[in-house]
Design a protein around this motif. Structure first.
Motif, PDB file in Angstrom:
ATOM      1  N   SER A  14       7.758  15.849   1.549  1.00  0.00           N
ATOM      2  CA  SER A  14       7.860  17.155   0.905  1.00  0.00           C
ATOM      3  C   SER A  14       7.021  18.205   1.622  1.00  0.00           C
ATOM      4  N   TYR A  15       5.956  17.783   2.330  1.00  0.00           N
ATOM      5  CA  TYR A  15       5.135  18.762   3.051  1.00  0.00           C
ATOM      6  C   TYR A  15       5.930  19.443   4.165  1.00  0.00           C
ATOM      7  N   GLY A  70       0.819  -1.217   0.000  1.00  0.00           N
ATOM      8  CA  GLY A  70       0.000   0.000   0.000  1.00  0.00           C
ATOM      9  C   GLY A  70       0.844   1.254   0.000  1.00  0.00           C
ATOM     10  N   GLY A  71       0.212   2.381   0.306  1.00  0.00           N
ATOM     11  CA  GLY A  71       0.902   3.667   0.382  1.00  0.00           C
ATOM     12  C   GLY A  71       1.664   3.967  -0.892  1.00  0.00           C
ATOM     13  N   ALA A  72       2.728   4.738  -0.747  1.00  0.00           N
ATOM     14  CA  ALA A  72       3.546   5.085  -1.909  1.00  0.00           C
ATOM     15  C   ALA A  72       4.471   3.929  -2.279  1.00  0.00           C
ATOM     16  N   ALA A  74       9.541   6.426 -13.360  1.00  0.00           N
ATOM     17  CA  ALA A  74       8.365   6.720 -14.175  1.00  0.00           C
ATOM     18  C   ALA A  74       7.117   6.754 -13.291  1.00  0.00           C
ATOM     19  N   ARG A  75       7.016   5.760 -12.421  1.00  0.00           N
ATOM     20  CA  ARG A  75       5.839   5.678 -11.548  1.00  0.00           C
ATOM     21  C   ARG A  75       5.752   6.885 -10.613  1.00  0.00           C
ATOM     22  N   GLY A  76       6.868   7.214  -9.978  1.00  0.00           N
ATOM     23  CA  GLY A  76       6.841   8.259  -8.954  1.00  0.00           C
ATOM     24  C   GLY A  76       7.103   9.654  -9.499  1.00  0.00           C
ATOM     25  N   ARG A  77       7.434   9.735 -10.797  1.00  0.00           N
ATOM     26  CA  ARG A  77       7.768  11.022 -11.406  1.00  0.00           C
ATOM     27  C   ARG A  77       8.796  11.782 -10.557  1.00  0.00           C
ATOM     28  N   THR A 122      11.274  16.835  -2.062  1.00  0.00           N
ATOM     29  CA  THR A 122      10.316  17.537  -2.924  1.00  0.00           C
ATOM     30  C   THR A 122       9.316  16.563  -3.540  1.00  0.00           C
ATOM     31  N   LYS A 123       9.381  15.320  -3.113  1.00  0.00           N
ATOM     32  CA  LYS A 123       8.375  14.335  -3.534  1.00  0.00           C
ATOM     33  C   LYS A 123       7.930  13.540  -2.305  1.00  0.00           C
ATOM     34  N   GLY A 124       6.725  12.961  -2.410  1.00  0.00           N
ATOM     35  CA  GLY A 124       6.239  12.118  -1.306  1.00  0.00           C
ATOM     36  C   GLY A 124       5.809  12.949  -0.115  1.00  0.00           C
ATOM     37  N   PRO A 159       3.121   0.608  -4.796  1.00  0.00           N
ATOM     38  CA  PRO A 159       3.153   0.709  -6.261  1.00  0.00           C
ATOM     39  C   PRO A 159       4.558   0.917  -6.808  1.00  0.00           C
TER      40      PRO A 159
END
Ligand SMILES: Nc1ncnc2c1ncn2[C@@H]1O[C@H](COP(=O)(O)OP(=O)(O)O)[C@@H](O)[C@H]1O
Ligand SMILES: Nc1ncnc2c1ncn2[C@@H]1O[C@H](COP(=O)(O)OP(=O)(O)O)[C@@H](O)[C@H]1O
Ligand SMILES: [Mg+2]
Ligand SMILES: [Mg+2]
Ligand SMILES: [Mg+2]
Ligand SMILES: [Mg+2]
Lengths: 209, 331, 331, 209
Positions: A178-179, A77-79, A117-120, A173-175, A82
């Motif tokens: 990043s917040y 699950g989660g990030a 590709a999946r996570g850009r 800056t991803k996931g 996938p």
């Protein structure tokens, strides 16, 4: 010496053990900059993988990697689910019954590209890409300079470990991290660390082969 | 944590069982993997949504005529996995294709994307629409982008209305995207929420503190501000929303004043009153509105405001009949 | 007390202003004295209800087609005075007479009765129906009788349905009385409620305590029991209700699982699940149900269960269209 | 000497003052067995009565009592509002421009009957009836034995005060206090106490006349 189905199964076994061993550590890393579940997610995923593999005999590396992919996707699950699922799907596509050094490097390259590709995400965004991308490059170089399978995996594993360490000072800056913005610096990325353990398991499985 | 639950690990499944039983005329619950579909399947483009549980009635509460064909409730605050989403897509698709409405969280995005690929591989046509309406989060290359929050309800409504009217896959997708583009939200919490299996609130607020710009997973917000009157707090939300998406006098909007799960209705009416004053002052017309606990965060106390500019077409979609467990009108 | 309010003294009026504005298509607010009527008046017998504020959406949330013609919201937890009730009766009556639905509290009973006398003196025909559904209170000559709680919603629904179908004053009164006779309720609180102008909860519960048989004004209940699982607490309510009004296997019922104001929907679904198990075990058929925060006590956390035996006639009244701010179906 | 409009106005003035003076005391009594608002309710009601009377000149006792009734009903609320409102409506019906001892007794009897009819309470249920009913009986007896107006009011006021004291040990079976059951014993009933103050004000107003 080419790697085969035996290696794939041993790798998976060692990966499962690593997920178990590092469970608390990975969750602690995720607590700092995420939602404190990465270790649990991975452990749950690989435990399910072990079960799946023990229940249905696997024909060849391609089928095995595919089973792992599907299991991780439905259990992690989660990030990370996938992302790792994609990595294993790509391993499945690139796998052969007998894999030479060049094949192994191509497989790692395929997995890394799949994750990106999946996570850009690209390198430097404080994600698992920061383990896989250098690992992929190192594996290619090793294969091109004539290393054998173990040599290729050796290069990949140590580049991944280095890459994971390098996430320490990065600003995510991803996931989820990043917040946090700047506050994400000073912590290792859990996915990069767990990815380096995965590649280390691949090496150890080949070493023994 | 004090709550009407049994074993914390069973909350998601028991909620779904109770919900499905109470609404068996409208929905059917499928298990392993969990998803909720319509009791009576229909023809045309299917609209599917989902995400972590804990936001009830979103999403399963909006499965029914004029809105969703299927909802995929993940574990608490955790994205459903691709197999569950895939099962919902396969169950809902009747050959006309599927539009997935996805809140912008990395986990949701990736799991829905994988599911879409798997579905496409087995012959389903799938489009995905991202909702990222939370103005509390900076929309920049330095984050995973804005979060999807209560604006999701508006996107699901217009998508469902176009699908119900026989719209094509392109049309449903376009209507959903247009609403996702225009809708903006921001929320605040007076009290954080508690995950049943954790037992402690995600953050603690004193009686003097308010979490401004809070997420719908108990994530801390943009800033912690002083407790103030309903009017003053409402103004802070309105200022942020209107600054992000300026509206002109004469613009018509759809307005959602949304409770976070444990917010009594009377407090939402007081907030609504102030929002209306603010919009009146700016000459903005409240063409339609909705007030209630629709997109929640378990037992969080607080409110979010969602505003979307709406032309005649959008208003017609909004007015279209809807018959779901959590929202019914026109039939 | 932390709440989205402004000046505590202004809560009732601001809630009414926000509510009336958000639902201006359905209701009109009259002030000094305060009452809420329909935006579009209608012919036929008028149904009027009211009582202290703080139970939102009851009563004003149920003004509209198929239900109430007027609601009279008093001060917080305090009966409206006869002049306000009189204004509502006069405003709602179009010559066919008025049925007043009154929760059984001395203040409500007396004030509605005075209003009825005043209205009759000026030529209105008025009937009153008392709701006293709370099984937590002993029904004996030693008390003012049982309290009226969430069962009021069911009485208002059937009365409104008969009135909407053109029923006579006698018929509306009879249907309301029949439902009032048959409906039973009981509730519990995990957290007491706080009157805005008081600022302290009516009673304090520790994390280990539950107030069983609680009233809807923050009155303490029948007993204080240990905190337990949702299923166990639900069983305690069900035991009391079924002991008071035994039902036979094969009986059909209307079931309301009602939140007390700050109860998240997901918890109500878990309670519903258990109620359904209990009724299944007893062979009692849940013919219709409603799950939500309908008859509340400000920010109380808790739940009440309401059960009424229902024959085909009553089910037809229940199924009749209703279009009000808080409940809409069939139109 | 007959009582007239002047007495009515003075009674009202003294009743308003009594509601003010005993506000806290009555609220405290209501806190023990009710909802802690009786003193506030009465004070709010009589303050409004004062205003109403000062704004519109009243023709006679009947009109004055009617104005008081309507004002109390719309301002006191709760149980006490309709009960006292009814009492004053009955006073209005029974009042005359000049009231002799028998008239005064008949008025008190009418008010008491109105309260009992409205509240469906009888003596011994720990309500204001326990002040009004004995007051009514005492007033009748006094009138019959030839007392003048002051004598009648004297008898009524002291019977009301006694009656209020007698509520101490009663168990409430009407009104909010009835929910307490046995626990209501040991407290005075706030409505009975306030009623005794009302009749005391009637006496004092006549004494001065
Ligand atoms: N867009 C992305 N691209 C690549 N990796 C990502 C991305 N987003 C998150 N990750 C990886 O996923 C990890 C978190 O995984 P996990 O905790 O299991 O999932 P979640 O964040 O949904 O709880 C991060 O540490 C990071 O390495
Ligand atoms: N049924 C009744 N008949 C007569 N008097 C009553 C009845 N119910 C209540 N009362 C009187 O009303 C008093 C309470 O008045 P108040 O506190 O102003 O109203 P509430 O109880 O609605 O808050 C009680 O002390 C009692 O004397
Ligand atoms: Mg995580
Ligand atoms: Mg997670
Ligand atoms: Mg009182
Ligand atoms: Mg009161």
């Amino acid at each position: 010496m080419a790697l085969n189905q035996e290696w794939v199964l041993r790798w998976t076994e060692l990966a499962t053990r690593a997920a178990q061993t590092h469970r608390e550590e990975l969750t602690a890393l995720d607590r700092a900059i995420g939602d404190a579940d990465h270790g649990e997610n991975l452990d749950r995923g690989f435990t399910a993988v072990s079960e799946a593999l023990s229940q249905t005999p696997q024909e060849d590396p391609a089928q095995t990697f595919r089973t792992i992919a599907m299991t991780l996707m439905s259990k992690v699950g989660g990030a990370a689910g996938p992302l790792l699922g994609t990595a294993y799907l790509r391993l499945s596509s690139a796998a052969k019954p007998a894999m030479e050094a060049g094949d192994v490097a191509a497989m790692i390259e395929a997995a890394s590209a799949g994750i990106q590709a999946r996570g850009r995400a690209t390198e430097g965004e404080k994600t698992m890409v920061d383990a896989w991308a250098p690992a992929s490059r190192a594996a290619q170089e090793a294969a091109q300079s004539g290393a054998d399978c173990v040599g290729v995996l050796q290069a990949a594993a140590s580049a991944a470990a280095n890459g994971a360490q390098n996430t320490l000072d990065m600003v995510a800056t991803k996931g989820r991290a990043s917040y946090l913005g700047e506050r994400s610096a000073g912590h290792l990325d859990p996915g990069a660390v767990s990815s380096s353990y995965l590649l280390d398991a691949a090496l150890k499985a080949a070493d023994k082969a | 944590m004090k709550a009407l639950i049994n074993n914390p690990q069973d909350v998601v499944v028991e909620v779904l069982e109770g919900f499905a039983r109470a609404n068996s005329d409208l929905v059917s619950l499928y298990k392993d993997p969990n998803w909720v579909g319509r009791a009576a399947p229909r023809q045309g483009v299917a609209v599917v949504s989902g995400g972590g549980s804990g936001h009830e009635p979103l999403h399963a509460g909006f499965v029914g005529d004029g809105m969703l064909d299927a909802a995929v409730p993940g574990p608490m605050f955790t994205s459903p996995t691709p197999d569950a989403v895939l099962a919902a897509i396969e169950g809902a698709d009747n050959g006309a294709g599927v539009v997935c409405i996805v809140k912008n969280y990395t986990g949701d995005v990736l799991n829905f994307e994988m599911a879409a690929e798997l579905a496409e591989a087995s012959g389903h046509e799938v489009r995905s629409v991202l909702v990222a309406d939370d103005v509390a989060v900076e929309d920049s290359t330095f984050t995973a982008g804005r979060r999807g929050v209560a604006g999701t309800l508006l996107v699901e409504k217009v998508a469902g209305a176009v699908a119900a009217s026989g719209g094509s896959l392109d049309e449903v997708e376009a209507a959903a995207n247009a609403m996702a583009e225009s809708v903006r939200s921001m929320g605040l919490a007076l009290r954080g929420c508690t995950l049943p299996h954790v037992g402690e609130p995600g953050f603690e607020l004193s009686d003097q503190e308010v979490e401004l710009g809070v997420g719908i997973h108990g994530e801390p917000g943009r800033s912690r501000v002083d407790m103030a009157s309903a009017d003053e707090l409402t103004d802070q939300l309105m200022d942020a929303i209107l600054a992000d998406k300026p509206l002109d006098a004469g613009d018509a909007v759809i307005l959602l004043v949304n409770g976070m799960g444990a917010t009594p209705g009377y407090q939402l009416d007081i907030v609504f009153r102030r929002v209306a004053q603010r919009l009146d002052d700016a000459g903005i017309v409240i063409a339609r509105n909705l007030v209630g606990n629709y997109v929640t965060s378990l037992d969080m106390e607080g409110v979010s405001i969602t505003i979307a500019k709406a032309d005649e077409n959008v208003l017609a979609l909004w007015d279209a009949p809807v018959h779901t467990p959590a929202w019914r009108k026109g039939c």
